[in-house]
Design a protein around this motif. Structure first.
Motif, PDB file in Angstrom:
ATOM      1  N   UNK A  41       0.843  -1.200   0.000  1.00  0.00           N
ATOM      2  CA  UNK A  41       0.000   0.000   0.000  1.00  0.00           C
ATOM      3  C   UNK A  41       0.875   1.246   0.000  1.00  0.00           C
ATOM      4  N   UNK A  42       1.899   1.251   0.845  1.00  0.00           N
ATOM      5  CA  UNK A  42       2.807   2.397   0.915  1.00  0.00           C
ATOM      6  C   UNK A  42       3.461   2.643  -0.442  1.00  0.00           C
ATOM      7  N   UNK A  43       3.912   1.564  -1.084  1.00  0.00           N
ATOM      8  CA  UNK A  43       4.550   1.702  -2.391  1.00  0.00           C
ATOM      9  C   UNK A  43       3.564   2.235  -3.422  1.00  0.00           C
ATOM     10  N   UNK A  44       2.324   1.755  -3.371  1.00  0.00           N
ATOM     11  CA  UNK A  44       1.308   2.210  -4.312  1.00  0.00           C
ATOM     12  C   UNK A  44       1.004   3.682  -4.172  1.00  0.00           C
ATOM     13  N   UNK A  45       0.900   4.176  -2.936  1.00  0.00           N
ATOM     14  CA  UNK A  45       0.625   5.589  -2.710  1.00  0.00           C
ATOM     15  C   UNK A  45       1.793   6.458  -3.174  1.00  0.00           C
ATOM     16  N   UNK A  46       3.010   5.973  -2.942  1.00  0.00           N
ATOM     17  CA  UNK A  46       4.189   6.719  -3.387  1.00  0.00           C
ATOM     18  C   UNK A  46       4.255   6.788  -4.909  1.00  0.00           C
ATOM     19  N   UNK A  47       4.021   5.661  -5.570  1.00  0.00           N
ATOM     20  CA  UNK A  47       4.060   5.636  -7.031  1.00  0.00           C
ATOM     21  C   UNK A  47       2.956   6.513  -7.621  1.00  0.00           C
ATOM     22  N   UNK A  48       1.810   6.534  -6.975  1.00  0.00           N
ATOM     23  CA  UNK A  48       0.715   7.391  -7.445  1.00  0.00           C
ATOM     24  C   UNK A  48       1.098   8.861  -7.325  1.00  0.00           C
ATOM     25  N   UNK A  49       1.811   9.212  -6.244  1.00  0.00           N
ATOM     26  CA  UNK A  49       2.261  10.590  -6.077  1.00  0.00           C
ATOM     27  C   UNK A  49       3.283  10.984  -7.125  1.00  0.00           C
ATOM     28  N   UNK A  50       4.198  10.067  -7.449  1.00  0.00           N
ATOM     29  CA  UNK A  50       5.184  10.339  -8.497  1.00  0.00           C
ATOM     30  C   UNK A  50       4.480  10.541  -9.833  1.00  0.00           C
ATOM     31  N   UNK A  51       3.502   9.673 -10.121  1.00  0.00           N
ATOM     32  CA  UNK A  51       2.757   9.788 -11.370  1.00  0.00           C
ATOM     33  C   UNK A  51       1.982  11.097 -11.427  1.00  0.00           C
ATOM     34  N   UNK A  52       1.428  11.521 -10.285  1.00  0.00           N
ATOM     35  CA  UNK A  52       0.675  12.780 -10.251  1.00  0.00           C
ATOM     36  C   UNK A  52       1.571  13.952 -10.604  1.00  0.00           C
ATOM     37  N   UNK A  53       2.799  13.931 -10.113  1.00  0.00           N
ATOM     38  CA  UNK A  53       3.762  14.980 -10.465  1.00  0.00           C
ATOM     39  C   UNK A  53       4.029  14.986 -11.966  1.00  0.00           C
ATOM     40  N   UNK A  54       4.221  13.804 -12.521  1.00  0.00           N
ATOM     41  CA  UNK A  54       4.672  13.701 -13.909  1.00  0.00           C
ATOM     42  C   UNK A  54       3.569  13.973 -14.920  1.00  0.00           C
ATOM     43  N   UNK A 118      -3.419  14.875   4.522  1.00  0.00           N
ATOM     44  CA  UNK A 118      -3.195  13.805   5.501  1.00  0.00           C
ATOM     45  C   UNK A 118      -2.589  12.543   4.896  1.00  0.00           C
ATOM     46  N   UNK A 119      -2.733  12.328   3.582  1.00  0.00           N
ATOM     47  CA  UNK A 119      -2.117  11.158   2.947  1.00  0.00           C
ATOM     48  C   UNK A 119      -0.626  11.119   3.216  1.00  0.00           C
ATOM     49  N   UNK A 120      -0.021  12.285   3.263  1.00  0.00           N
ATOM     50  CA  UNK A 120       1.416  12.374   3.533  1.00  0.00           C
ATOM     51  C   UNK A 120       1.749  11.921   4.949  1.00  0.00           C
ATOM     52  N   UNK A 121       0.748  11.908   5.822  1.00  0.00           N
ATOM     53  CA  UNK A 121       0.977  11.593   7.231  1.00  0.00           C
ATOM     54  C   UNK A 121       0.505  10.202   7.637  1.00  0.00           C
ATOM     55  N   UNK A 122      -0.051   9.434   6.726  1.00  0.00           N
ATOM     56  CA  UNK A 122      -0.521   8.099   7.106  1.00  0.00           C
ATOM     57  C   UNK A 122       0.572   7.039   6.998  1.00  0.00           C
ATOM     58  N   UNK A 123       1.740   7.420   6.522  1.00  0.00           N
ATOM     59  CA  UNK A 123       2.855   6.460   6.447  1.00  0.00           C
ATOM     60  C   UNK A 123       3.259   6.040   7.856  1.00  0.00           C
ATOM     61  N   UNK A 124       3.342   4.744   8.070  1.00  0.00           N
ATOM     62  CA  UNK A 124       3.672   4.220   9.395  1.00  0.00           C
ATOM     63  C   UNK A 124       5.159   4.024   9.594  1.00  0.00           C
ATOM     64  N   UNK A 125       5.922   4.240   8.554  1.00  0.00           N
ATOM     65  CA  UNK A 125       7.379   4.251   8.662  1.00  0.00           C
ATOM     66  C   UNK A 125       7.881   5.381   7.790  1.00  0.00           C
ATOM     67  N   UNK A 126       8.797   6.158   8.304  1.00  0.00           N
ATOM     68  CA  UNK A 126       9.278   7.317   7.572  1.00  0.00           C
ATOM     69  C   UNK A 126      10.476   6.912   6.720  1.00  0.00           C
ATOM     70  N   UNK A 127      10.421   7.247   5.452  1.00  0.00           N
ATOM     71  CA  UNK A 127      11.515   6.975   4.531  1.00  0.00           C
ATOM     72  C   UNK A 127      11.414   7.949   3.372  1.00  0.00           C
ATOM     73  N   UNK A 128      12.392   7.942   2.483  1.00  0.00           N
ATOM     74  CA  UNK A 128      12.406   8.939   1.410  1.00  0.00           C
ATOM     75  C   UNK A 128      11.249   8.754   0.435  1.00  0.00           C
ATOM     76  N   UNK A 129      10.655   7.571   0.386  1.00  0.00           N
ATOM     77  CA  UNK A 129       9.489   7.375  -0.465  1.00  0.00           C
ATOM     78  C   UNK A 129       8.319   8.241  -0.058  1.00  0.00           C
ATOM     79  N   UNK A 130       8.272   8.627   1.214  1.00  0.00           N
ATOM     80  CA  UNK A 130       7.171   9.471   1.715  1.00  0.00           C
ATOM     81  C   UNK A 130       7.209  10.853   1.074  1.00  0.00           C
ATOM     82  N   UNK A 131       8.349  11.223   0.492  1.00  0.00           N
ATOM     83  CA  UNK A 131       8.451  12.488  -0.238  1.00  0.00           C
ATOM     84  C   UNK A 131       7.334  12.626  -1.267  1.00  0.00           C
ATOM     85  N   UNK A 132       6.952  11.510  -1.884  1.00  0.00           N
ATOM     86  CA  UNK A 132       5.965  11.540  -2.966  1.00  0.00           C
ATOM     87  C   UNK A 132       4.627  10.938  -2.556  1.00  0.00           C
ATOM     88  N   UNK A 133       4.424  10.736  -1.279  1.00  0.00           N
ATOM     89  CA  UNK A 133       3.160  10.156  -0.806  1.00  0.00           C
ATOM     90  C   UNK A 133       2.163  11.299  -0.602  1.00  0.00           C
TER      91      UNK A 133
END
Length: 280
Positions: A41-54, A118-133
């Motif tokens: 789920x975390x990976x999916x939200x991050x990839x969706x954020x990257x796609x939204x930027x692009x 709040x999507x940016x804050x639902x990550x349960x572990x902080x990592x650089x992928x959260x940059x795009x969440x």
């Protein structure tokens, strides 16, 4: 409509390759990213954020800001090209940081705005992928996105890109799961006076991890600056815990539907029923 000149485009690409990807891979292969309970789920939200930027933010913001430029600055192409680089960089950097501070703060203080953030804050572990969440609509609001076309059109492309790169690098360093700041402070106790000063001026992992945490050592309603923590210091929102946070996310994070996290307010979903599995 206003493409970044090739040299700046290459520079942005180099930073992504040289900063984000190695940092992400380091966290991935060290096993830290998998510490979350919902890695897919975390990976999916991050990839969706990257796609939204692009595919969403860039064309929409580029088109709208292009229209604004043509309406109000039609005869000003390259008019500021001779401006001193460091002066232009400082002005662009400080103004962008100031605007982002208030946008971020309002996103925590205004309930309707919070649902976009709040999507940016639902990550349960902080990592650089959260940059795009992010919620896909949040990326439309970033001041850096709107500054770009105007700055480039006026001839300030290089200082603009430099300002964005500084913000990007600091943002990466403050989201990483590695607490390099505490490690340095522990290894070099003689440098503590320096840290006591710098932590009131520049955002460090200590203050940004606290912003993403909940429970002991958490300060989600504060520490809003991306890079210039001095805005938090000046406006009374600075919370400096000097400790390692143990829990991240939101108490209701597991009960939020992924579609609402990505597409609110277009998609609205009720909270999922409270169970032992999704209890905060």
């Amino acid at each position: 409509m206003f493409p970044i000149p090739a040299p700046e485009q290459q520079l942005l690409g180099i930073v992504v390759l040289a900063v984000f990807i190695p940092a992400f891979l380091l966290e991935l292969f060290s096993g830290r990213i998998h510490r979350g309970e919902r890695p897919l789920r975390d990976a999916g939200l991050t990839l969706a954020g990257i796609a939204a930027h692009a595919v969403f933010s860039s064309p929409v913001v580029g088109t709208l800001s292009g229209i604004i430029v043509l309406m109000f600055f039609q005869d000003s192409a390259g008019v500021m090209a001779g401006t001193n680089f460091w002066l232009a960089f400082a002005v662009i950097f400080v103004v962008q940081e100031f605007l982002h501070y208030w946008m971020h703060r309002f996103a925590h203080e205004w309930r309707w705005f919070w649902k976009l953030h709040r999507t940016h804050h639902t990550a349960e572990t902080l990592n650089v992928g959260v940059l795009y969440r992010y919620n896909v609509f949040w990326v439309l609001l970033l001041p850096q996105s709107w500054f770009g076309p105007l700055a480039i059109y006026l001839g300030l492309g290089e200082p603009y890109v430099a300002a964005v790169l500084v913000t990007y690098i600091v943002n990466t360093l403050t989201h990483t799961t590695f607490r390099w700041d505490l490690w340095l402070r522990e290894k070099m106790p003689w440098s503590e006076p320096f840290w006591r000063v710098i932590e009131h001026v520049i955002t460090l992992p200590d203050t940004h991890h606290a912003h993403h945490a909940f429970g002991k050592g958490a300060h989600p309603n504060g520490n809003y600056a991306i890079t210039l923590f001095i805005f938090d210091t000046l406006f009374g929102t600075a919370k400096i815990p000097n400790t390692r946070q143990k829990r991240f996310g939101l108490p209701i994070g597991k009960r939020l539907h992924w579609a609402e996290e990505l597409f609110w307010p277009v998609i609205k979903k009720p909270l999922m029923p409270l169970t032992k599995k999704n209890a905060g």
